[in-house]
Design a protein around this motif. Structure first.
Motif, PDB file in Angstrom:
ATOM      1  N   ILE A   1      -2.744   2.209   4.974  1.00 53.56           N
ATOM      2  CA  ILE A   1      -2.789   3.409   4.130  1.00 53.56           C
ATOM      3  C   ILE A   1      -2.031   3.152   2.834  1.00 53.56           C
ATOM      4  CG2 ILE A   1      -2.084   5.818   3.914  1.00 53.56           C
ATOM      5  CD1 ILE A   1      -2.436   6.108   6.929  1.00 53.56           C
TER       6      ILE A   1
ATOM      7  N   GLU B   1       7.430  -0.203   5.116  1.00 54.87           N
ATOM      8  CA  GLU B   1       6.255  -0.801   5.753  1.00 54.87           C
ATOM      9  C   GLU B   1       6.575  -1.299   7.165  1.00 54.87           C
ATOM     10  OE1 GLU B   1       3.280  -0.564   4.502  1.00 54.87           O
ATOM     11  OE2 GLU B   1       4.134   0.464   2.779  1.00 54.87           O
TER      12      GLU B   1
ATOM     13  N   LYS C   1       3.915   7.444   4.015  1.00 53.53           N
ATOM     14  CA  LYS C   1       2.456   7.518   4.107  1.00 53.53           C
ATOM     15  C   LYS C   1       1.974   8.973   4.003  1.00 53.53           C
ATOM     16  CE  LYS C   1       2.000   3.050   5.003  1.00 53.53           C
ATOM     17  NZ  LYS C   1       1.470   2.102   3.997  1.00 53.53           N
TER      18      LYS C   1
ATOM     19  N   HIS D   1       1.890   9.786   0.406  1.00 54.87           N
ATOM     20  CA  HIS D   1       0.730   9.150  -0.230  1.00 54.87           C
ATOM     21  C   HIS D   1      -0.545   9.961   0.012  1.00 54.87           C
ATOM     22  CE1 HIS D   1      -2.083   6.036  -1.518  1.00 54.87           C
ATOM     23  NE2 HIS D   1      -2.769   6.324  -0.434  1.00 54.87           N
TER      24      HIS D   1
END
Length: 571
Positions: free
Chosen positions: A99, A477, A551, A554
């Motif tokens: 993503i 991440e 995420k 985002h």
């Protein structure tokens, strides 16, 4: 990044082929119920007749013989024969990391068509008001959604720059223009004299005849009337561009009605030569077969003037032959449904050069509780005034809740959040439903609103400000640890984003994205309230939750952008 449901379709198809030796379309649906898996398929029920067995029996055979793989953890039968699908945590992790890092793969869509979207389309010499809001922002959102999914898009603002209103404006200009007001605020003065004409013509019907004569002179190339016409257009477009800039809306083309004026005689020649249009009571009319249930369509009045139907047919032809368009989408209110049915049917009859894919995306009218908006009646709220009012209300809230923000930042936040509130109020509603305009609902900042979503994004940004401010190291991440239902729910919800975008694009319904974003924001809020993020002492858990937060931000930002709504880092 291949969508998860597409990966599942392939895997299920391969197993169906191996186990039952049949080719079958596979439909994968996201599961919305706790304990019913992450996805589900109705394959067993759809193929019960083909295989000659009970759906649950088929489902059990399928589960018993399903091949080992890296995607599915387990399968379960539910109800009359649904197959619930549970994903492996390792697979969720591998997809989740993509993503924001990889583009979504929308190659399965029929997105190779060059598409034009026709929206907004205000009439010249009138200020934009809230009656223009729906076409403008629905059209812009559909454009954004289709671009996101890989379509080549042209945005066309088919402005109303030709027709009877110009004769009336010229009469009003000659009789009632206030030169000082015209110099200071030309669009307001043009609107005033237009309303004045409507009022005066009720008592003096002769004014209508005078206006028709001025229009005839314009259409015949009269130098003075042509100069005034261009002046009115230039004034109007400058005013509209201010609104579009505030709304963050752009167009590729401004081909208004006048652009097609010289093409319309050729359209009539084609219609008459092919006996599609015939003379009836001195007008040219297209009659349809009874089974179409369409009323006759006038393409030229008995006085020789053209109509919207003629203009739209010329538009269709030009877009195909010059712009090489494969698909045209028209965004207008529900009142034009019959008009577009007629025009599309005529285009179908005409065939080559006219008969390509055309879609009328209609929406319910926005109105007051006691009636629709009308410039002629003076019953309107100017769009600029609406944006200013929303901005003012947001500024009041900021002054109370976050007075320490610098003034220039308050101004920027107020503009972004205020306009976001208006857009979300409209786009979050079912497109085909009528919308009752109520100030308190438009400017509400709680519950299912644009400001709530923008606040959720800003809240996530505050987490990163805290981490950075306290020099707390983190890795956005990291592997996500699905130790609880809320973390798994949030992960799967974020992975479902592209599927929602596809559905919104296929149905031309931005409200599907709005609904999804609201549910995502609520799920994140539950996660935020239940779990420590910045304060988590376990490094692996902290990094996992920071990754989830990152995420989420985002996806919220990407989804709001598809609605034409900007985000702010603090509110």
């Amino acid at each position: 990044m291949e969508l998860i449901n597409k990966q599942l379709e392939k895997l299920i198809y391969e197993n169906v082929k191996n186990i039952f030796n049949i080719d079958s379309d596979i439909e994968i649906q996201s599961s919305n119920k706790k304990g019913f898996g992450d996805f589900a398929t109705n394959f067993a029920m759809v193929n019960s007749k083909t295989l000659g067995k009970n759906p649950r029996e088929i489902a059990q055979t399928f589960i018993d013989n399903f091949s080992e793989n890296d995607i599915i953890e387990k399968l379960e039968i539910a109800g009359p024969g649904f197959i619930n699908i549970f994903l492996k945590s390792k697979f969720i992790n591998s997809e989740f990391k993509k993503i924001g890092k990889e583009d979504y793969d929308f190659s399965f869509l029929d997105n190779g068509k060059k598409t034009i979207i026709d929206y907004s389309s205000p009439n010249i010499a009138k200020r934009m008001h809230i009656g223009h809001l729906r076409s403008t922002i629905i059209g812009d959102s559909i454009k954004r959604i289709m671009k996101f999914t890989g379509f080549e898009i042209l945005a066309d603002n088919h402005i109303g720059d030709w027709g009877t209103q110009f004769g009336k404006l010229i009469v009003g200009y000659d009789r009632w223009l206030d030169q000082k007001n015209y110099e200071e605020d030309p669009i307001e003065e043009l609107e005033r004299i237009y309303v004045k004409f409507s009022e005066e013509s009720k008592n003096d019907p002769e004014l209508e005849s005078i206006a028709r004569e001025e229009l005839r002179k314009l259409q015949s190339g009269d130098e003075r009337n042509n100069r005034l016409w261009h002046e009115f257009i230039d004034i109007s477009l400058k005013e509209y561009d201010k609104i579009y800039k505030r709304l963050n809306i752009t167009f590729d083309l401004y081909n208004g009605e006048s652009f097609y004026n010289d093409m319309m005689p050729d359209i009539l020649d084609i219609l008459v030569s092919r006996k599609i249009a015939v003379e009836d009571q001195d007008a040219l009319v297209v009659f349809f077969d009874e089974d179409t249930k369409l009323h006759p369509c006038i393409v030229q009045k008995k006085d020789g003037s053209f109509l919207y139907s003629t203009s739209d047919l010329a538009t269709i032809k030009y877009r195909r032959e010059v712009l090489h368009i494969d698909k045209a989408i028209y965004i207008t209110d529900e009142r034009q449904q019959d008009h577009f049915r007629q025009v599309f049917k005529i285009a179908e009859i005409l065939g080559d050069g006219f008969d390509y894919e055309k879609v009328h995306v209609w929406f319910g009218i926005m109105r007051f509780k006691d009636g629709i908006f009308s410039t002629r009646l003076g019953n309107i709220i100017k769009l600029n005034d609406l944006l200013d009012e929303a901005k003012k209300e947001v500024r009041k809230t900021i002054e109370i809740k976050n007075p320490g923000i610098p003034d220039d930042e308050k101004e920027k936040i107020s503009e972004i959040v205020g306009i976001g509130a208006i857009k979300y109020f409209d786009l979050s509603q079912n497109r085909t439903s009528p919308v009752i305009f109520e100030w308190e609902k438009v400017l509400s900042f709680e519950g299912n609103t644009g400001p709530y979503l923008q606040y959720t994004y800003a809240r996530i940004m505050s987490v990163f400000r805290k981490l950075n401010g306290e020099n707390i190291g983190y890795n956005e991440e990291s592997e996500i640890i699905l130790e609880s239902d809320i973390e798994r729910d949030l992960s799967l919800m974020l992975l479902n984003f592209p599927n929602i975008v596809v559905k919104a694009g296929e149905t031309y319904r931005p409200n599907l994205i709005a609904d999804y974003l609201f549910e995502t924001a609520k799920t994140f809020s539950t996660f935020y309230n239940q779990k420590h993020i910045a304060n988590e002492t376990d490094l692996a858990l902290r990094n996992s939750r920071i990754t989830l937060a990152s995420k989420t931000a985002h996806v919220l930002k990407a989804g709001l952008d598809l609605l034409g709504i900007k985000t702010v880092d603090r509110m």
